[in-house]
Design a protein around this motif. Structure first.
Motif, PDB file in Angstrom:
ATOM      1  N   VAL A   1       0.849  -1.207   0.000  1.00 26.56           N
ATOM      2  CA  VAL A   1       0.000   0.000   0.000  1.00 26.56           C
ATOM      3  C   VAL A   1       0.877   1.247   0.000  1.00 26.56           C
ATOM      4  CG1 VAL A   1      -1.617   1.348   1.394  1.00 26.56           C
ATOM      5  CG2 VAL A   1      -1.998  -1.098   1.048  1.00 26.56           C
ATOM      6  N   LEU A   2       1.912   1.244   0.813  1.00 31.54           N
ATOM      7  CA  LEU A   2       2.808   2.407   0.854  1.00 31.54           C
ATOM      8  C   LEU A   2       3.536   2.595  -0.467  1.00 31.54           C
ATOM      9  CD1 LEU A   2       4.270   2.059   4.455  1.00 31.54           C
ATOM     10  CD2 LEU A   2       2.541   3.670   3.648  1.00 31.54           C
ATOM     11  N   ALA A   3       3.917   1.492  -1.117  1.00 27.17           N
ATOM     12  CA  ALA A   3       4.587   1.590  -2.419  1.00 27.17           C
ATOM     13  C   ALA A   3       3.656   2.208  -3.455  1.00 27.17           C
ATOM     14  CB  ALA A   3       5.053   0.210  -2.866  1.00 27.17           C
ATOM     15  N   VAL A   4       2.393   1.834  -3.427  1.00 29.93           N
ATOM     16  CA  VAL A   4       1.427   2.411  -4.368  1.00 29.93           C
ATOM     17  C   VAL A   4       1.260   3.896  -4.094  1.00 29.93           C
ATOM     18  CG1 VAL A   4      -1.019   2.416  -5.020  1.00 29.93           C
ATOM     19  CG2 VAL A   4       0.216   0.253  -4.816  1.00 29.93           C
TER      20      VAL A   4
ATOM     21  N   GLU B   1       2.175   9.547  -5.757  1.00 27.33           N
ATOM     22  CA  GLU B   1       2.722  10.877  -5.448  1.00 27.33           C
ATOM     23  C   GLU B   1       3.868  11.235  -6.390  1.00 27.33           C
ATOM     24  OE1 GLU B   1       1.588  13.257  -3.379  1.00 27.33           O
ATOM     25  OE2 GLU B   1      -0.115  11.901  -3.155  1.00 27.33           O
ATOM     26  N   THR B   2       4.657  10.253  -6.786  1.00 25.55           N
ATOM     27  CA  THR B   2       5.743  10.500  -7.737  1.00 25.55           C
ATOM     28  C   THR B   2       5.191  10.929  -9.084  1.00 25.55           C
ATOM     29  OG1 THR B   2       7.111   8.856  -6.622  1.00 25.55           O
ATOM     30  CG2 THR B   2       7.776   9.482  -8.826  1.00 25.55           C
TER      31      THR B   2
ATOM     32  N   ARG C   1       4.076  15.388 -12.945  1.00 33.92           N
ATOM     33  CA  ARG C   1       3.178  16.274 -13.694  1.00 33.92           C
ATOM     34  C   ARG C   1       3.388  17.733 -13.301  1.00 33.92           C
ATOM     35  NH1 ARG C   1      -0.489  11.983 -12.829  1.00 33.92           N
ATOM     36  NH2 ARG C   1      -1.333  13.044 -11.000  1.00 33.92           N
ATOM     37  N   GLN C   2       3.612  17.987 -12.020  1.00 34.96           N
ATOM     38  CA  GLN C   2       3.854  19.361 -11.576  1.00 34.96           C
ATOM     39  C   GLN C   2       5.171  19.902 -12.125  1.00 34.96           C
ATOM     40  OE1 GLN C   2       3.636  19.259  -7.313  1.00 34.96           O
ATOM     41  NE2 GLN C   2       1.403  19.370  -7.283  1.00 34.96           N
TER      42      GLN C   2
END
Length: 64
Positions: free
Chosen positions: A20-23, A28-29, A34-35
């Protein structure tokens, strides 16, 4: 028999939490990428605008 089954269950739970943390890190990456892309385009547009303004200022100075 209880302790080995508990150890396997806790190990599986630990792997699920890591997945879950990897996803979340992956999502977020992607958002950060995109930003950064958006910022890069904005900087490019600003540089083009500055270049056009500089050319206009140079023509005005030449006219004086």
């Amino acid at each position: 028999m209880f302790w080995p089954m508990l150890a396997v269950a806790l190990g599986f739970l630990g792997l699920a939490v890591l997945a879950v943390l990897a996803v979340r890190v992956f999502v977020e990456t992607q958002r950060l990428a995109r930003q950064v892309e958006d910022s890069t385009h904005r900087i490019g547009r600003a540089a083009e605008d500055l270049e056009r303004a500089t050319e206009k200022a140079a023509r005005s100075v030449d006219a004086l």
